[in-house]
Design a protein around this motif. Structure first.
Motif, PDB file in Angstrom:
ATOM      1  N   ASN A  55     -20.177 -28.105  -1.649  1.00  9.10           N
ATOM      2  CA  ASN A  55     -20.519 -26.786  -1.109  1.00  9.10           C
ATOM      3  C   ASN A  55     -20.662 -25.762  -2.228  1.00  9.10           C
ATOM      4  OD1 ASN A  55     -20.016 -27.189   2.030  1.00  9.10           O
ATOM      5  ND2 ASN A  55     -18.302 -28.160   0.975  1.00  9.10           N
ATOM      6  N   PRO A  56     -21.583 -25.989  -3.149  1.00 10.17           N
ATOM      7  CA  PRO A  56     -21.704 -25.087  -4.299  1.00 10.17           C
ATOM      8  C   PRO A  56     -22.229 -23.715  -3.906  1.00 10.17           C
ATOM      9  CG  PRO A  56     -23.561 -26.603  -4.233  1.00 10.17           C
ATOM     10  CD  PRO A  56     -22.604 -27.053  -3.167  1.00 10.17           C
ATOM     11  N   ASP A  57     -21.870 -22.717  -4.723  1.00  7.56           N
ATOM     12  CA  ASP A  57     -22.366 -21.347  -4.572  1.00  7.56           C
ATOM     13  C   ASP A  57     -22.017 -20.725  -3.222  1.00  7.56           C
ATOM     14  OD1 ASP A  57     -23.548 -21.307  -7.138  1.00  7.56           O
ATOM     15  OD2 ASP A  57     -25.270 -22.396  -6.361  1.00  7.56           O
ATOM     16  N   THR A  58     -20.970 -21.228  -2.586  1.00  8.62           N
ATOM     17  CA  THR A  58     -20.506 -20.679  -1.309  1.00  8.62           C
ATOM     18  C   THR A  58     -19.080 -20.189  -1.486  1.00  8.62           C
ATOM     19  OG1 THR A  58     -21.879 -22.266  -0.089  1.00  8.62           O
ATOM     20  CG2 THR A  58     -20.136 -21.146   1.138  1.00  8.62           C
ATOM     21  N   VAL A  59     -18.812 -18.972  -1.051  1.00  6.55           N
ATOM     22  CA  VAL A  59     -17.476 -18.392  -1.208  1.00  6.55           C
ATOM     23  C   VAL A  59     -16.591 -18.818  -0.038  1.00  6.55           C
ATOM     24  CG1 VAL A  59     -16.141 -16.262  -1.412  1.00  6.55           C
ATOM     25  CG2 VAL A  59     -18.433 -16.415  -2.435  1.00  6.55           C
ATOM     26  N   PHE A  60     -15.388 -19.277  -0.353  1.00  2.00           N
ATOM     27  CA  PHE A  60     -14.416 -19.670   0.659  1.00  2.00           C
ATOM     28  C   PHE A  60     -13.115 -18.910   0.433  1.00  2.00           C
ATOM     29  CE2 PHE A  60     -17.202 -23.346   0.188  1.00  2.00           C
ATOM     30  CZ  PHE A  60     -17.550 -23.601   1.516  1.00  2.00           C
ATOM     31  N   GLU A 114     -15.060 -19.988  -9.618  1.00  2.00           N
ATOM     32  CA  GLU A 114     -15.025 -18.547  -9.852  1.00  2.00           C
ATOM     33  C   GLU A 114     -14.174 -17.852  -8.798  1.00  2.00           C
ATOM     34  OE1 GLU A 114     -19.036 -17.209  -9.747  1.00  2.00           O
ATOM     35  OE2 GLU A 114     -19.562 -18.064 -11.709  1.00  2.00           O
ATOM     36  N   THR A 115     -13.498 -16.803  -9.222  1.00  2.00           N
ATOM     37  CA  THR A 115     -12.790 -15.923  -8.294  1.00  2.00           C
ATOM     38  C   THR A 115     -13.737 -14.812  -7.875  1.00  2.00           C
ATOM     39  OG1 THR A 115     -10.643 -16.370  -9.316  1.00  2.00           O
ATOM     40  CG2 THR A 115     -10.846 -14.351  -8.013  1.00  2.00           C
ATOM     41  N   VAL A 116     -13.943 -14.682  -6.575  1.00  2.00           N
ATOM     42  CA  VAL A 116     -14.750 -13.582  -6.041  1.00  2.00           C
ATOM     43  C   VAL A 116     -13.767 -12.595  -5.437  1.00  2.00           C
ATOM     44  CG1 VAL A 116     -16.604 -12.916  -4.479  1.00  2.00           C
ATOM     45  CG2 VAL A 116     -16.646 -15.165  -5.587  1.00  2.00           C
ATOM     46  N   TRP A 117     -13.500 -11.542  -6.150  1.00  2.00           N
ATOM     47  CA  TRP A 117     -12.403 -10.644  -5.824  1.00  2.00           C
ATOM     48  C   TRP A 117     -12.489 -10.105  -4.399  1.00  2.00           C
ATOM     49  CZ3 TRP A 117      -8.763 -11.591  -8.956  1.00  2.00           C
ATOM     50  CH2 TRP A 117      -9.040 -11.896 -10.280  1.00  2.00           C
ATOM     51  N   PRO A 134     -12.135 -15.938 -14.545  1.00  2.00           N
ATOM     52  CA  PRO A 134     -11.652 -17.127 -13.846  1.00  2.00           C
ATOM     53  C   PRO A 134     -10.181 -17.100 -13.481  1.00  2.00           C
ATOM     54  CG  PRO A 134     -11.782 -17.576 -16.194  1.00  2.00           C
ATOM     55  CD  PRO A 134     -12.352 -16.179 -15.986  1.00  2.00           C
ATOM     56  N   SER A 135      -9.482 -16.041 -13.789  1.00  2.00           N
ATOM     57  CA  SER A 135      -8.052 -16.024 -13.468  1.00  2.00           C
ATOM     58  C   SER A 135      -7.856 -15.850 -11.980  1.00  2.00           C
ATOM     59  CB  SER A 135      -7.344 -14.892 -14.212  1.00  2.00           C
ATOM     60  OG  SER A 135      -7.905 -13.648 -13.867  1.00  2.00           O
ATOM     61  N   ALA A 136      -6.794 -16.540 -11.416  1.00  2.00           N
ATOM     62  CA  ALA A 136      -6.554 -16.480  -9.973  1.00  2.00           C
ATOM     63  C   ALA A 136      -5.746 -15.268  -9.612  1.00  2.00           C
ATOM     64  CB  ALA A 136      -5.829 -17.745  -9.520  1.00  2.00           C
TER      65      ALA A 136
END
Length: 232
Positions: A169-174, A212-215, A230-232
């Protein structure tokens, strides 16, 4: 289903046994880590519940031994002391599928057992073949192995499942709760479980990691060059 409960507190062990038996499980109770490993070797065990603090080898060491042996795919739930975050992290890093903090609701533990067993049964029934590849990262589905730049990378069962989910599931934010449900199969649970596994997986993949982290939203596996912190 045959459940092994390893806990040196007879009161806790008895309560857990009664609840699981009420749900139709066959339960064996032992009081030490060494006894747990002996039982796994000589009997059919479908899932192990391990107390972190017990004599004869603590639950974390027992879990590590299980993952290194011929029963490496055995589902494991860890019992940890309330508030002992370090124990929870170590338990997850050792390869545990789930953890429940003491004091706990026996009914909640029973539901967790059923959830982990469903997930394990579904994974065993799912046909696995081929590979998933993105850049230098290769996940071999049949062998359940990961390679980065042609070098083998050791992952736990859950880390592998998480990587495969991202690659599919690339390029999808979960969001973390979505990952908890879709990778772990849990509709409830501590979201820090996801955070720990994300950090561990990033560390193991190194520069090849594209998580990636999507804030404010969650995580994604990006097929584009990394642009987020990339930090969680």
């Amino acid at each position: 289903m045959n459940i092994l409960v390893a806990d040196d507190d007879p009161v806790v062990a008895d309560v857990v046994r009664r609840y699981l038996e009420r749900d139709g499980m066959q339960v064996v109770v032992v009081g030490s880590g060494s006894a747990a490993l002996d039982e796994i070797e000589r009997s059919r065990v479908d899932l192990a519940i391990l107390d972190v603090m017990m004599p004869g080898g603590n639950g974390i060491d027992v879990c590590r031994n299980i993952r290194r042996g011929v029963h490496g795919d055995l589902p494991v739930i860890m019992l940890t002391a309330l508030g002992e975050a370090e124990d929870r992290v170590l338990g997850l890093e050792s390869g545990a599928d789930d953890y429940v903090a003491k004091p706990f609701s026996p009914r909640e533990l029973s539901l967790r057992v059923q959830s982990v067993l469903r997930r394990s049964t579904a994974a065993a029934a799912e046909p696995v073949r081929g590979t998933l590849t993105d850049g230098d990262v290769v996940a071999d589905l049949a062998a359940r192995e990961v390679r980065v730049c042609e070098h083998a990378v050791s992952t736990t069962k859950r880390e592998f499942d998480l990587l495969v989910f991202f690659l599919r599931n690339p390029d999808t934010v979960f969001a973390r709760d979505e990952l908890l449900e879709r990778v772990w199969g849990w509709k409830f649970g501590d979201l820090s479980t996801v955070t720990v596994h994300i950090k561990r997986l990033r560390a193991k993949l190194g520069d090849a990691a594209r998580i990636e982290t999507v804030w404010g939203r969650g995580y994604r596996w990006s097929t584009r060059p990394d642009t987020d912190d990339p930090s969680a």
